[in-house]
Design a protein around this motif. Sequence first.
Motif, short mmCIF file in Angstrom:
data_model
loop_
_atom_site.label_atom_id
_atom_site.label_comp_id
_atom_site.label_asym_id
_atom_site.label_seq_id
_atom_site.Cartn_x
_atom_site.Cartn_y
_atom_site.Cartn_z
N HIS A 49 60.70 13.41 58.46
CA HIS A 49 61.10 11.91 58.14
C HIS A 49 60.85 11.02 59.26
O HIS A 49 60.38 11.45 60.33
CB HIS A 49 62.82 12.18 57.90
CG HIS A 49 63.34 10.70 57.52
ND1 HIS A 49 63.56 9.68 58.35
CD2 HIS A 49 63.83 10.41 56.38
CE1 HIS A 49 64.15 8.55 57.69
NE2 HIS A 49 64.26 9.10 56.52
N HIS A 51 62.39 9.07 61.06
CA HIS A 51 63.22 9.09 62.19
C HIS A 51 63.33 10.39 62.92
O HIS A 51 63.85 10.27 63.92
CB HIS A 51 64.59 8.70 61.70
CG HIS A 51 64.75 7.13 61.04
ND1 HIS A 51 65.87 6.74 60.70
CD2 HIS A 51 63.82 6.23 61.29
CE1 HIS A 51 65.90 5.45 60.30
NE2 HIS A 51 64.47 5.00 60.53
N GLN A 52 62.36 11.38 62.42
CA GLN A 52 62.66 12.81 62.91
C GLN A 52 61.45 12.79 64.33
O GLN A 52 60.47 13.50 63.98
CB GLN A 52 62.39 13.74 62.10
CG GLN A 52 63.70 13.91 61.31
CD GLN A 52 63.65 14.83 60.07
OE1 GLN A 52 62.49 15.21 59.44
NE2 GLN A 52 64.74 15.35 59.73
N ARG A 102 68.34 10.23 62.11
CA ARG A 102 68.44 9.32 61.17
C ARG A 102 70.05 8.49 61.59
O ARG A 102 71.00 9.56 61.83
CB ARG A 102 68.63 9.94 59.79
CG ARG A 102 67.12 10.30 59.26
CD ARG A 102 67.13 11.05 57.93
NE ARG A 102 67.36 12.47 58.25
CZ ARG A 102 67.52 13.43 57.53
NH1 ARG A 102 67.32 13.19 56.00
NH2 ARG A 102 67.63 14.64 57.67
N ALA A 107 69.50 5.64 56.86
CA ALA A 107 68.98 6.77 56.24
C ALA A 107 69.95 7.98 56.73
O ALA A 107 69.81 9.14 55.93
CB ALA A 107 67.39 7.08 56.49
N ALA A 112 73.02 13.93 57.24
CA ALA A 112 71.63 13.58 58.05
C ALA A 112 71.68 13.50 59.31
O ALA A 112 70.74 14.04 59.97
CB ALA A 112 71.01 12.64 57.27
N ASP A 116 69.70 16.48 61.78
CA ASP A 116 68.62 16.05 62.61
C ASP A 116 68.78 16.41 63.98
O ASP A 116 67.76 16.99 64.61
CB ASP A 116 68.50 14.40 62.53
CG ASP A 116 67.65 13.73 61.41
OD1 ASP A 116 67.42 14.63 60.37
OD2 ASP A 116 67.40 12.81 61.26
#
Length: 292
Positions: A49, A51-52, A102, A107, A112, A116
């Motif tokens: 993702h 944001h990861q 996230r 998101a 989530a 993460d």
Amino acid sequence: MSDAPGSPDVPAPAPRVRPPLSAQGAEEERRVLSLKPVLAPARGSYGGHPHQTYDLWTANRPDAPLVVLLHGGYWRYDRLHLTPFAAHLARQGFDVLLPGFRRAGGAGGYPATFDDVARAVDTLPAGRPYILAGHCSGGHLALWAAARALLPEDSPWYSTRLPDAVLGLAPITDLAGVIRDGLSDDAGLLLLGGDGPAVERLPAVDPLTLLRGAGTTGVPTVVLRGANDEELPHDQFTGYLAAHRDAREIVLPGTGHYTLIEPGSPAAGSVVRTLTDLAAGLPGRTPPGRTA
């Protein structure tokens, strides 16, 4: 008969109204949050993702202790405001990993955000000792990650691979209290998906709830806060410390919420000293400023 807060049988306590910030508190918040972001020398990802991702600063010494630093912002805002402090810690002799995740309102949120954070620490190199630290809501996530062995074994977040130490910097510890007090425009409800879902979801992601019954995470834990913190009710600190029999508290006189992460401030010096003390207990590591 239900005993859940807000049920017909047990009225929910009235939320506390946060008083206006003092001139000192307002100036501190403005000063720290207006610092120019610092570009990390290295970046990477721990998942697919967008944001990861993470920023990495190294101290350029082979035995530097690793600090994984989780940013605050009530689970909504990004990590840019913490980049000056991450760079500052690297100058003090630490390798610093600053992951993104996230976030609520976009998101992220439940589950989530927690997926993460768990993934970020679980993908660290096996055998590398580290200190997990976080400020405000990042402190909540750090304390939660250190308590994952207290989750039911069938939880997707259950793990016995825990940080070697954890440092909460003015941390949120009590999500029920955040929701009760409506902190930061009901940030706790936004994180957990609203009133109804929050009741069911909170026990798995609240450090204080996880501690009840166990009394300890088994991870060396320090809560460092300013005596003049105006951002969080002080029972966010005292309730957790009363429940965690092994946690240590450090209270800095004349210090507010944000100057803990202000590079060069006396409070930041206390953070560095605390990290140095925690690093002394890491397996096979020599903390900054000391020789083996």
